[in-house]
Design an enzyme around this catalytic site. Structure first.
Site, mmCIF file in Angstrom:
data_model
loop_
_atom_site.group_PDB
_atom_site.id
_atom_site.type_symbol
_atom_site.label_atom_id
_atom_site.label_comp_id
_atom_site.label_asym_id
_atom_site.label_seq_id
_atom_site.Cartn_x
_atom_site.Cartn_y
_atom_site.Cartn_z
ATOM 1 N N ARG A 134 8.760 17.962 -38.714
ATOM 2 C CA ARG A 134 9.894 17.595 -37.858
ATOM 3 C C ARG A 134 9.655 16.236 -37.194
ATOM 4 O O ARG A 134 10.574 15.420 -37.071
ATOM 5 C CB ARG A 134 10.147 18.684 -36.805
ATOM 6 C CG ARG A 134 11.448 18.480 -36.043
ATOM 7 C CD ARG A 134 11.819 19.680 -35.199
ATOM 8 N NE ARG A 134 10.889 19.890 -34.095
ATOM 9 C CZ ARG A 134 10.952 20.925 -33.257
ATOM 10 N NH1 ARG A 134 11.897 21.846 -33.407
ATOM 11 N NH2 ARG A 134 10.073 21.047 -32.295
ATOM 12 N N LYS A 142 14.208 14.710 -32.433
ATOM 13 C CA LYS A 142 13.566 15.018 -31.154
ATOM 14 C C LYS A 142 13.079 13.693 -30.573
ATOM 15 O O LYS A 142 11.902 13.331 -30.682
ATOM 16 C CB LYS A 142 12.426 16.020 -31.373
ATOM 17 C CG LYS A 142 12.065 16.800 -30.118
ATOM 18 C CD LYS A 142 11.264 18.036 -30.459
ATOM 19 C CE LYS A 142 10.639 18.657 -29.243
ATOM 20 N NZ LYS A 142 11.577 19.205 -28.269
ATOM 21 N N GLU A 147 23.216 24.925 -27.897
ATOM 22 C CA GLU A 147 21.876 25.404 -27.539
ATOM 23 C C GLU A 147 21.658 25.153 -26.062
ATOM 24 O O GLU A 147 22.495 24.554 -25.395
ATOM 25 C CB GLU A 147 20.825 24.670 -28.366
ATOM 26 C CG GLU A 147 20.828 23.162 -28.128
ATOM 27 C CD GLU A 147 19.815 22.407 -28.970
ATOM 28 O OE1 GLU A 147 18.803 23.009 -29.372
ATOM 29 O OE2 GLU A 147 20.032 21.208 -29.203
HETATM 30 N N1 PXG Z 1 16.378 22.847 -28.400
HETATM 31 C C1 PXG Z 1 15.958 21.743 -27.769
HETATM 32 C C2 PXG Z 1 16.933 20.744 -27.328
HETATM 33 C C3 PXG Z 1 14.574 21.550 -27.555
HETATM 34 O O1 PXG Z 1 14.140 20.464 -26.937
HETATM 35 C C4 PXG Z 1 14.168 23.691 -28.623
HETATM 36 C C5 PXG Z 1 15.531 23.790 -28.826
HETATM 37 C C6 PXG Z 1 13.266 24.746 -29.165
HETATM 38 O O2 PXG Z 1 12.570 24.242 -30.290
HETATM 39 P P1 PXG Z 1 11.100 24.756 -30.662
HETATM 40 O O3 PXG Z 1 10.779 23.986 -31.907
HETATM 41 O O4 PXG Z 1 10.200 24.423 -29.527
HETATM 42 O O5 PXG Z 1 11.221 26.200 -30.904
HETATM 43 C C7 PXG Z 1 13.672 22.552 -27.968
HETATM 44 C C8 PXG Z 1 12.209 22.425 -27.735
HETATM 45 C C9 PXG Z 1 8.980 19.906 -23.203
HETATM 46 C C10 PXG Z 1 9.202 20.740 -24.386
HETATM 47 O O6 PXG Z 1 7.831 19.694 -22.832
HETATM 48 C C11 PXG Z 1 10.436 20.780 -24.996
HETATM 49 C C12 PXG Z 1 10.626 21.579 -26.097
HETATM 50 C C13 PXG Z 1 9.594 22.330 -26.586
HETATM 51 C C14 PXG Z 1 8.351 22.288 -25.973
HETATM 52 C C15 PXG Z 1 8.166 21.502 -24.854
HETATM 53 O O7 PXG Z 1 9.950 19.416 -22.634
HETATM 54 N N2 PXG Z 1 11.854 21.593 -26.657
#
Ligand code: PXG
Length: 285
Positions: free
Chosen positions: A52, A151, A184
């Site tokens: 990703r 991201k 989301e």
């Molecule tokens: N949607 C958004 C917009 C995110 O930023 C997820 C869904 C979940 O994705 P994952 O791959 O984690 O299952 C995210 C994940 C942080 C931080 O430190 C942010 C995320 C994940 C871990 C830490 O802000 N975002």
């Protein structure tokens, strides 16, 4: 001993780990990142996170100056240097130091940063009682502007939604897309259960393709649960029997109230509880 932070091949003490104020990551949010977890010293779904990260970088014309294998090794080395077993890994790749102007070609070289730290867990109570969330007015980024699948270091869309949620007393907030469909939450994907079926918005709804989301989809299918990636509306949320969120930080967390409406009986439901148990078995086996 101070935590060590990896920057471009060198481990620095946390207080000495620095990037330039001319870095376009700071000046323009020009860069990409990943949030990853480690459980018992093992990095969870590392290959998926690296894929990703590379996809995000490709989308913004950023070349990561390492191979995936080298970055994987650097992550493991940084974790080990800090003696972290159950932790949180933040990988950041910035465009690098440049001039005061948008042109990324004037940036010298990307900065690859790996921060490993202990994760601040949500209180256990949240997992037992469930979360209350609200739908906020901040619309998720239009996919044709900046794809939510990237991201990027530009998280203001989500931060504005988070602020709206916090002002309403909610630690997570639900965002709709430009079509008014459920997208989301600010850092989590959303799932609904109705009539024993699991549904979650598809990529085309303008979401980050969550890695936890995919783990949960796979776990549910293994458990014989019908899973659908379909467009959802607020109405679908309100009439759901169960609702939960998934994300690296939150893992699987039940939602019991949305926009002041109880979801189902207003307590975490049986399918949510079962999937939480299955997720725990995969991560903490
Ligand atoms: N949607 C958004 C917009 C995110 O930023 C997820 C869904 C979940 O994705 P994952 O791959 O984690 O299952 C995210 C994940 C942080 C931080 O430190 C942010 C995320 C994940 C871990 C830490 O802000 N975002």
């Amino acid at each position: 001993m101070a935590l060590k932070v990896f920057i471009n091949g060198t481990l620095f003490d946390k207080d000495e780990a620095r990037v330039s104020v001319y870095d376009h990551g700071l000046l323009y949010g020009d860069g990409v990142f990943e949030g990853i977890r480690s459980y018992g010293g093992e990095v969870f779904r590392l290959d998926e996170h690296l894929d990703r990260l590379w996809d995000s970088a490709k989308a913004i014309w950023l070349t990561i100056p390492m191979t995936k294998a080298d970055l994987a090794q650097a992550i493991r080395d940084t974790l080990r240097a800090n003696g972290i077993q159950d932790g949180y890994i933040r990988v950041v790749v910035t465009r690098g130091a440049g001039t005061l102007g948008l042109d990324p070609n004037r940036c010298s070289h990307p900065q690859v940063i790996i921060i490993t730290d202990h994760i601040a867990l949500y209180p256990d109570e949240l997992y037992e009682k469930g979360l209350e969330i609200i739908t906020v007015s901040t619309v998720r980024n239009h996919p044709a502007a900046l794809s939510p699948r990237v991201k990027s270091l530009n998280y203001l869309n989500n931060i504005l939604a988070k602020i709206e949620g916090l002002q309403a007393g909610c630690i997570e907030a639900l965002m709709l897309n430009h079509k008014g469909e459920v997208a989301e939450c600010t850092g989590d994907n959303i799932f609904l259960i109705r009539g024993g079926r699991l549904s979650t918005p598809p990529n085309e709804a303008g979401i980050l393709e969550g890695i936890t989301r995919q783990v949960v989809i796979d776990l549910a299918r293994e458990a014989g649960i019908d899973v659908r990636e379909v467009p959802l509306t607020k109405h679908d949320v309100y009439i759901a029997d169960e609702c939960f969120l998934t994300g690296t930080a939150a893992e699987v967390v039940p939602v019991v109230k949305v926009d002041s409406r109880a979801i189902g009986p207003g307590a975490p439901g049986p399918i949510t509880r079962d999937l939480m148990k299955r997720f725990k078995a995969v991560t903490r086996g």
